[in-house]
Design a protein around this motif. Structure first.
Motif, PDB file in Angstrom:
ATOM      1  N   PHE A 274      44.592  42.899  45.800  1.00  0.00           N
ATOM      2  CA  PHE A 274      44.283  41.517  45.403  1.00  0.00           C
ATOM      3  C   PHE A 274      43.646  40.782  46.574  1.00  0.00           C
ATOM      4  O   PHE A 274      43.735  41.212  47.726  1.00  0.00           O
ATOM      5  N   THR A 275      42.965  39.679  46.261  1.00  0.00           N
ATOM      6  CA  THR A 275      42.386  38.852  47.312  1.00  0.00           C
ATOM      7  C   THR A 275      43.154  37.531  47.331  1.00  0.00           C
ATOM      8  O   THR A 275      43.677  37.105  46.305  1.00  0.00           O
ATOM      9  N   VAL A 276      43.221  36.911  48.517  1.00  0.00           N
ATOM     10  CA  VAL A 276      44.028  35.688  48.642  1.00  0.00           C
ATOM     11  C   VAL A 276      43.120  34.463  48.637  1.00  0.00           C
ATOM     12  O   VAL A 276      42.099  34.423  49.335  1.00  0.00           O
ATOM     13  N   GLY A 300      33.038  38.714  42.273  1.00  0.00           N
ATOM     14  CA  GLY A 300      32.760  39.957  43.006  1.00  0.00           C
ATOM     15  C   GLY A 300      33.513  41.140  42.442  1.00  0.00           C
ATOM     16  O   GLY A 300      33.685  41.248  41.231  1.00  0.00           O
ATOM     17  N   LYS A 301      33.977  42.010  43.347  1.00  0.00           N
ATOM     18  CA  LYS A 301      34.645  43.235  42.900  1.00  0.00           C
ATOM     19  C   LYS A 301      36.169  43.088  42.913  1.00  0.00           C
ATOM     20  O   LYS A 301      36.890  44.054  42.681  1.00  0.00           O
ATOM     21  N   ASN A 302      36.657  41.878  43.210  1.00  0.00           N
ATOM     22  CA  ASN A 302      38.107  41.700  43.309  1.00  0.00           C
ATOM     23  C   ASN A 302      38.798  41.996  41.981  1.00  0.00           C
ATOM     24  O   ASN A 302      38.225  41.790  40.923  1.00  0.00           O
ATOM     25  N   GLN A 303      40.059  42.430  42.078  1.00  0.00           N
ATOM     26  CA  GLN A 303      40.824  42.719  40.848  1.00  0.00           C
ATOM     27  C   GLN A 303      41.608  41.496  40.390  1.00  0.00           C
ATOM     28  O   GLN A 303      41.727  41.243  39.208  1.00  0.00           O
ATOM     29  N   CYS A 304      42.184  40.784  41.357  1.00  0.00           N
ATOM     30  CA  CYS A 304      42.837  39.518  41.012  1.00  0.00           C
ATOM     31  C   CYS A 304      42.981  38.648  42.256  1.00  0.00           C
ATOM     32  O   CYS A 304      42.797  39.115  43.384  1.00  0.00           O
TER      33      CYS A 304
END
Ligand code: TXA
Ligand code: MG
Length: 333
Positions: A274-276, A300-304
């Motif tokens: 995950f991204t913060v 982008g390619k982040n999942q959550c």
């Protein structure tokens, strides 16, 4: 700019919708006297007809033309907070058609402070109904590019730069009676309850704030709203990232797909990362950057996206942003 105002006016006069900058978020505007334009707002946004629209005016005089009753409290609050991010819910005048108010006998009105919005309202000469210019339930737009991409370049947008406030106006239900006024904040925003109290205390009008409002009087307030393209997860206490990830995957298997007609954003597969979301510690700046950060991290390619809520985010000045945060979240821990 002048040419763009003319172009926007031409489209509005032809019954089209136009993206309009305001100091809060961009709106999707149509003339209140053009039912085909109003219908297009709902169809473009894929918005259900039960959710009423805000009417934007360029002056107090114009506000009076869309209300059945304009009392002393409406006058005081308009003089104190307009132009600006305060929407007042007042008794509806006959000029406003039922599609705009979803059949309610009240109408939401505000005078925006963005110079381009005022210029457009003055050029058109008729109030403009405008909800936020996003698909229903999704993240609100704070730049012209956001609006263009939201509607695949199918909508003309008056470019007024990035929005200064960044989250939607305070929505205040105003019920004036002979012996005083009853007020309820239906949606928190940049104008705080304490700001309103301060102003009214200076006048000899008795007022009372009421928290509990009949759902019928506030039809547009669902549990989920403002959701980005990928899931946002709000974490209220310390959790180890591995543990958090496991919990996220477990909860996503359990929760429903749709809540109150709003589709909950879920990951396509098990999440492994995950991204913060990190925001300024100043609530004004954090509010300004919130929606554009959600869009950026979601594209982008982040999942959550994970937001860690801490003691920094407490207090009245954070309330409106935290309200959006919780509604935009697919999961809260
Ligand atoms: O800052 C804003 O208010 C932005 C900009 C474009 O002005 N507009 C905006 O509109 O946020 P919208 O439609 O996204 O949100 C308006 C909210 C809705 O939740 C709606 O239910 C509520 O205001 N509202 C409008 N008219 C109402 C009424 N007559 N009674 C109760 N709630 C009302
Ligand atoms: Mg909205």
């Amino acid at each position: 700019m002048k040419r763009d105002i003319q172009q926007a006016k031409y489209l509005l006069d032809s019954g089209e919708v136009v993206g309009m900058p305001t100091e809060t978020v961009y709106g999707l505007a149509a003339r209140i006297d053009m039912p085909e334009g109003i219908k297009k707002i709902f169809s473009t946004k894929e918005r259900p007809f039960f959710d009423p629209l805000i009417v934007h005016v360029s002056s107090i005089e114009q506000a009076k033309t869309v209300t059945a009753y304009w009392g002393s409290v409406a006058q005081i609050l308009a003089q104190s907070f307009w132009p600006g991010p305060l929407t007042m819910i007042l008794p509806k005048g006959d000029r406003v058609n039922e599609m705009i108010t979803s059949g309610l006998d009240s109408v939401g009105i505000r005078m925006p402070s963005h110079p381009a919005a005022l210029e457009l309202l003055n050029a058109v000469g008729t109030p403009l109904a405008a909800p936020s210019a996003n698909k229903f339930g999704k993240t609100s737009p704070t730049s012209a590019e956001h609006v263009k991409s939201e509607f695949n370049n199918q909508v003309f947008v008056l470019d007024g730069g990035a929005c200064e406030v960044g989250i939607e106006s305070t929505v205040l239900l105003v019920k004036e009676k002979q012996n005083g006024v009853m007020l309820s904040i239906l949606r928190k925003g940049h104008v705080l309850q304490s700001d309103i109290q301060k102003v009214l205390s200076q006048y000899s009008v008795p007022f009372e704030f009421v928290d509990k409002v009949d759902k019928k009087e506030s039809p547009g307030h669902m549990k989920h709203h403002y959701m980005p393209e990928i899931p946002l997860i709000v974490v209220n206490h310390q959790m180890h990232p591995t543990d958090l990830m496991q919990q996220i995957n477990k909860r996503f298997r359990e929760i429903p797909d749709v809540v109150e007609e709003v589709k909950i954003i879920k990951p396509n597969e098990q999440i492994t990362d995950f991204t913060v979301l990190s925001l300024s510690e100043d609530p004004l700046i954090a509010s300004r950057e919130f929606y554009s950060q959600l869009r950026k991290l979601g594209s982008g390619k982040n999942q959550c996206i994970v937001f860690y809520k801490t003691s920094v985010h407490q207090g009245e000045r954070w309330d409106s942003l935290m309200d959006r945060m919780n509604k935009a979240a697919s999961l809260i821990f």
